[in-house]
Motif scaffolding. Structure first.
Motif, PDB file in Angstrom:
ATOM      1  N   VAL A 191       0.828  -1.208   0.000  1.00  0.00           N
ATOM      2  CA  VAL A 191       0.000   0.000   0.000  1.00  0.00           C
ATOM      3  C   VAL A 191       0.862   1.258   0.000  1.00  0.00           C
ATOM      4  O   VAL A 191       0.494   2.292  -0.588  1.00  0.00           O
ATOM      5  CB  VAL A 191      -0.975  -0.001   1.200  1.00  0.00           C
ATOM      6  N   GLU A 192       2.035   1.188   0.653  1.00  0.00           N
ATOM      7  CA  GLU A 192       2.929   2.345   0.623  1.00  0.00           C
ATOM      8  C   GLU A 192       3.487   2.562  -0.776  1.00  0.00           C
ATOM      9  O   GLU A 192       3.556   3.704  -1.261  1.00  0.00           O
ATOM     10  CB  GLU A 192       4.068   2.156   1.627  1.00  0.00           C
ATOM     11  N   ILE A 196      -1.636   3.974  -1.546  1.00  0.00           N
ATOM     12  CA  ILE A 196      -3.004   3.770  -1.074  1.00  0.00           C
ATOM     13  C   ILE A 196      -3.082   4.129   0.407  1.00  0.00           C
ATOM     14  O   ILE A 196      -2.236   3.709   1.207  1.00  0.00           O
ATOM     15  CB  ILE A 196      -3.440   2.301  -1.299  1.00  0.00           C
ATOM     16  N   ASP A 197      -4.095   4.913   0.771  1.00  0.00           N
ATOM     17  CA  ASP A 197      -4.307   5.284   2.167  1.00  0.00           C
ATOM     18  C   ASP A 197      -5.122   4.191   2.844  1.00  0.00           C
ATOM     19  O   ASP A 197      -6.268   3.938   2.471  1.00  0.00           O
ATOM     20  CB  ASP A 197      -5.041   6.631   2.240  1.00  0.00           C
ATOM     21  N   CYS A 198      -4.531   3.532   3.828  1.00  0.00           N
ATOM     22  CA  CYS A 198      -5.183   2.353   4.436  1.00  0.00           C
ATOM     23  C   CYS A 198      -4.932   2.353   5.932  1.00  0.00           C
ATOM     24  O   CYS A 198      -3.804   2.620   6.399  1.00  0.00           O
ATOM     25  CB  CYS A 198      -4.633   1.082   3.800  1.00  0.00           C
ATOM     26  N   ASP A 199      -5.962   2.057   6.688  1.00  0.00           N
ATOM     27  CA  ASP A 199      -5.860   1.944   8.144  1.00  0.00           C
ATOM     28  C   ASP A 199      -5.148   0.638   8.501  1.00  0.00           C
ATOM     29  O   ASP A 199      -5.414  -0.413   7.914  1.00  0.00           O
ATOM     30  CB  ASP A 199      -7.266   1.975   8.754  1.00  0.00           C
ATOM     31  N   GLU A 200      -4.241   0.710   9.471  1.00  0.00           N
ATOM     32  CA  GLU A 200      -3.483  -0.494   9.832  1.00  0.00           C
ATOM     33  C   GLU A 200      -4.387  -1.576  10.422  1.00  0.00           C
ATOM     34  O   GLU A 200      -4.189  -2.771  10.170  1.00  0.00           O
ATOM     35  CB  GLU A 200      -2.387  -0.134  10.840  1.00  0.00           C
ATOM     36  N   LEU A 203      -5.857  -3.597   7.725  1.00  0.00           N
ATOM     37  CA  LEU A 203      -4.928  -4.625   7.231  1.00  0.00           C
ATOM     38  C   LEU A 203      -4.928  -5.839   8.152  1.00  0.00           C
ATOM     39  O   LEU A 203      -4.832  -6.986   7.688  1.00  0.00           O
ATOM     40  CB  LEU A 203      -3.519  -4.044   7.128  1.00  0.00           C
ATOM     41  N   GLN A 204      -5.031  -5.611   9.454  1.00  0.00           N
ATOM     42  CA  GLN A 204      -5.071  -6.739  10.395  1.00  0.00           C
ATOM     43  C   GLN A 204      -6.335  -7.574  10.206  1.00  0.00           C
ATOM     44  O   GLN A 204      -6.290  -8.812  10.265  1.00  0.00           O
ATOM     45  CB  GLN A 204      -4.984  -6.213  11.821  1.00  0.00           C
ATOM     46  N   VAL A 205      -7.474  -6.908   9.964  1.00  0.00           N
ATOM     47  CA  VAL A 205      -8.715  -7.645   9.709  1.00  0.00           C
ATOM     48  C   VAL A 205      -8.580  -8.491   8.453  1.00  0.00           C
ATOM     49  O   VAL A 205      -8.968  -9.674   8.419  1.00  0.00           O
ATOM     50  CB  VAL A 205      -9.897  -6.653   9.587  1.00  0.00           C
ATOM     51  N   VAL A 206      -8.004  -7.905   7.401  1.00  0.00           N
ATOM     52  CA  VAL A 206      -7.819  -8.644   6.148  1.00  0.00           C
ATOM     53  C   VAL A 206      -6.865  -9.810   6.356  1.00  0.00           C
ATOM     54  O   VAL A 206      -7.103 -10.927   5.863  1.00  0.00           O
ATOM     55  CB  VAL A 206      -7.293  -7.692   5.054  1.00  0.00           C
ATOM     56  N   ALA A 207      -5.782  -9.593   7.084  1.00  0.00           N
ATOM     57  CA  ALA A 207      -4.788 -10.645   7.293  1.00  0.00           C
ATOM     58  C   ALA A 207      -5.380 -11.817   8.066  1.00  0.00           C
ATOM     59  O   ALA A 207      -5.115 -12.987   7.744  1.00  0.00           O
ATOM     60  CB  ALA A 207      -3.581 -10.077   8.041  1.00  0.00           C
ATOM     61  N   VAL A 232      -9.118   3.213   3.159  1.00  0.00           N
ATOM     62  CA  VAL A 232      -9.623   1.892   3.533  1.00  0.00           C
ATOM     63  C   VAL A 232      -9.718   1.830   5.048  1.00  0.00           C
ATOM     64  O   VAL A 232      -8.697   1.847   5.756  1.00  0.00           O
ATOM     65  CB  VAL A 232      -8.702   0.776   3.003  1.00  0.00           C
ATOM     66  N   THR A 233     -10.938   1.776   5.556  1.00  0.00           N
ATOM     67  CA  THR A 233     -11.161   1.764   7.002  1.00  0.00           C
ATOM     68  C   THR A 233     -11.442   0.346   7.492  1.00  0.00           C
ATOM     69  O   THR A 233     -11.581  -0.599   6.708  1.00  0.00           O
ATOM     70  CB  THR A 233     -12.351   2.672   7.360  1.00  0.00           C
TER      71      THR A 233
END
Length: 565
Positions: A191-192, A196-200, A203-207, A232-233
């Protein structure tokens, strides 16, 4: 196509980019540097863990113009040609659609030809477990001794379906599930780099929803990016993955802990109104309490948690909920999940499960119980210590003698076994009647059921090989098949008292219970009958019935007696 999915754009091009498989990449890099390349490899593991990517990287590394190298340069014509698929010497085969004998024979016929553009001809066979038995047999000899310029790389998600004769001809590498932390680290980099602006936390929820697969994680991230507006929230990630938010799980767990069924059902209604799947929700709840249990057992192992984010509400709730209560909740949720699989109305079972969990009794803490009894216990302990001190200073002789006799008795019992009270049994036999015995036998099964109902199931099992053999109005003699069972039953005071109480309930009369092993019963009965014969008056007429026979008929019934001269 102008747009490519993230997992295609960010497919690893170096061993360094293969996340979470260091045990595989390090071994392959050392083999490349030492020029100890095997002729066949087997990559096995869950989906999306880098098997095919590692196979392509290995194909580039062995054919790199700068070889031997631990990493492909990705700059020479060979590396670029293998990356874009323009070099025909690296052949990818999908065994799911090319699983017949003819396809494998075609490979076997072509392996003898030298590669055209690079040093090694590499065959990458994906989902190799889909090959038929005939295809495996056709591959055996070629796989064992291929030409020097050929390397086979087999990839599979189900290695147990591959014949052992194939596995033994390869070097096997097992790819493992990628940890959520490693997946989050890789997605942060993506994302960096992509801007892309994404909440960390998103990313944990997706992982955690990806369950160890990097490809699944990038696909879900792709969907979340498309669903979101500018950033991305967490809510975007929860919506895409279908998971339940952490705050909602904390809210429902709080309602269960406080036994607030109304609040729990309201929260459940809101969840279902949002379109969440009941089966997915109950799975999230099971993992939530599983993570809570692991957190209480090992707070430092945060990586072992599957679905939970370590927020303040979760930590506070975990400190309040007892471990025994977590066991009961997981058991209740698991039963509800099994019932929901076979019904057309899973919502009903889910609501019933929530109400049941809200009505669980809160387990009593050991500290509260100890606090209530600490006063009387301390007082009793002081009294016992005083008595012990007086006894040690001046032990009474009678008590010492009694103690010695008590110590000797177990030695005699252990040496000679159990001795039935023959005198008491003879007294019972003198007044025993067949009618009393039949009364007990007719209620014997009912007595066993009453013992089981009094939570004495294990003791009642001792009577399975036992039967009443003599009974009077005041006492009952029970014959045991095995001496050890008789000893265990007769030395259990509570058991004897319970049998006496049950017999009183059945017959209306208090009865003494005596036990005798089968071998000793035969001797006692024979001795009793002989003594009755000797005590009969002398000079009886021939017409009079033998007292021995008369007593036997009285005890056992005329129909069971057979007289022989």
């Amino acid at each position: 196509m102008a747009y490519q999915a993230l997992y295609r754009v960010w497919r690893p091009q170096r061993f360094f980019d293969v996340v979470g498989q260091e045990h595989v990449t390090t071994t392959l890099q050392n083999a490349l540097l030492q020029e100890k390349i095997s002729h066949a490899y087997l990559f096995s593991g869950p989906r999306g863990t880098g098997k095919t990517s590692a196979a392509k990287i290995l194909a580039k590394a062995v054919n790199c113009e700068k070889a031997p190298v631990g990493e492909p340069c990705n700059e020479c014509p060979s590396c670029r040609g293998i990356t874009d698929g323009s070099i025909p010497d690296v052949i990818e085969i999908d065994a799911a659609s090319n699983n017949g004998v003819e396809e494998i024979r075609d490979i076997r016929d072509k392996v003898k030809y030298a590669p055209n553009a690079v040093k090694y001809k590499v065959y990458i066979v994906d989902e190799v477990h889909m090959l038929s038995i005939g295809a495996f047999n056709a591959l055996l000899k070629t796989l064992e001794e291929p030409p020097r310029h050929v390397i086979f790389i087999l990839a599979t998600t189900e290695p147990h379906k591959i014949p052992l004769t194939i596995i033994s001809r390869t070097q096997r590498f097992d790819f493992k599930r990628i940890t959520a932390q490693a997946i989050v680290g890789r997605m942060k980099l993506i994302v960096e780099e992509s801007g892309i602006d994404c909440d960390e936390k998103a990313l944990q929820v997706v992982a955690r929803a990806a369950e160890g697969g990097m490809r699944d994680a990038l696909s879900l991230l792709d969907q979340a990016i498309s669903f979101s507006q500018e950033r991305v929230t967490v809510e975007d990630a929860l919506t895409v993955t279908g998971a339940v938010s952490q705050s909602f799980l904390n809210q429902l767990a709080r309602a269960i802990h406080e036994r607030d069924a109304a609040h729990g059902l309201e929260a459940l209604e809101e969840l279902l109104f949002q379109g969440k799947d009941p089966a997915r929700f109950i799975e999230d709840m099971i993992y939530f309490y599983r993570d809570m249990l692991l957190y209480k057992a090992a707070p430092s192992l945060e990586e072992s948690l599957e679905r939970v984010l370590m927020d303040e509400d979760f930590q506070q709730l975990a400190a309040e909920v007892e471990t025994n209560q977590i066991y009961e909740i997981i058991d209740g949720l698991n039963k509800a999940q099994q019932e929901m699989r076979w019904t057309n109305h899973p919502r009903v079972f889910l609501e019933v499960a929530i109400v049941k969990l809200c009505q669980l009794e809160t387990p009593k803490t050991g500290s509260a119980e100890a606090g209530a009894n600490v006063g009387p216990l301390m007082k009793r302990l002081e009294e016992l210590e005083e008595k012990l001190a007086r006894y040690e200073q001046n032990p009474p002789a009678a008590a010492a003698g009694q103690e010695a006799s008590v110590q000797k008795k177990p030695q005699r019992v252990n040496r000679k076994g159990y001795q039935a009270p023959a005198g008491k049994i003879n007294e019972v036999l003198k007044s025993a009647t067949k009618q009393d015995l039949n009364t007990i036998k007719s209620r014997w099964g009912e007595m066993l059921e009453m013992l089981v109902g009094k939570q004495m199931r294990s003791q009642a099992a001792l009577l399975n090989e036992a039967e009443p053999v003599a009974s009077s109005e005041e006492a009952l003699v029970i014959k045991f098949k095995y001496e050890i069972h008789c000893q265990m039953a007769m030395e259990n005071v509570k058991f004897i008292e319970t049998i006496g109480g049950v017999l009183k309930d059945l017959t209306g009369k208090p009865m003494q219970v005596l036990g005798v092993p089968e071998e000793q019963w035969l001797k006692i009965r024979e001795s009793f009958l002989s003594s009755q014969h000797h005590e009969s008056p002398d000079g009886k007429s021939e017409s009079e019935e033998d007292p021995l026979i008369s007593e036997a008929k009285k005890l056992f019934g005329e129909e069971l007696i057979q007289i022989q001269d």
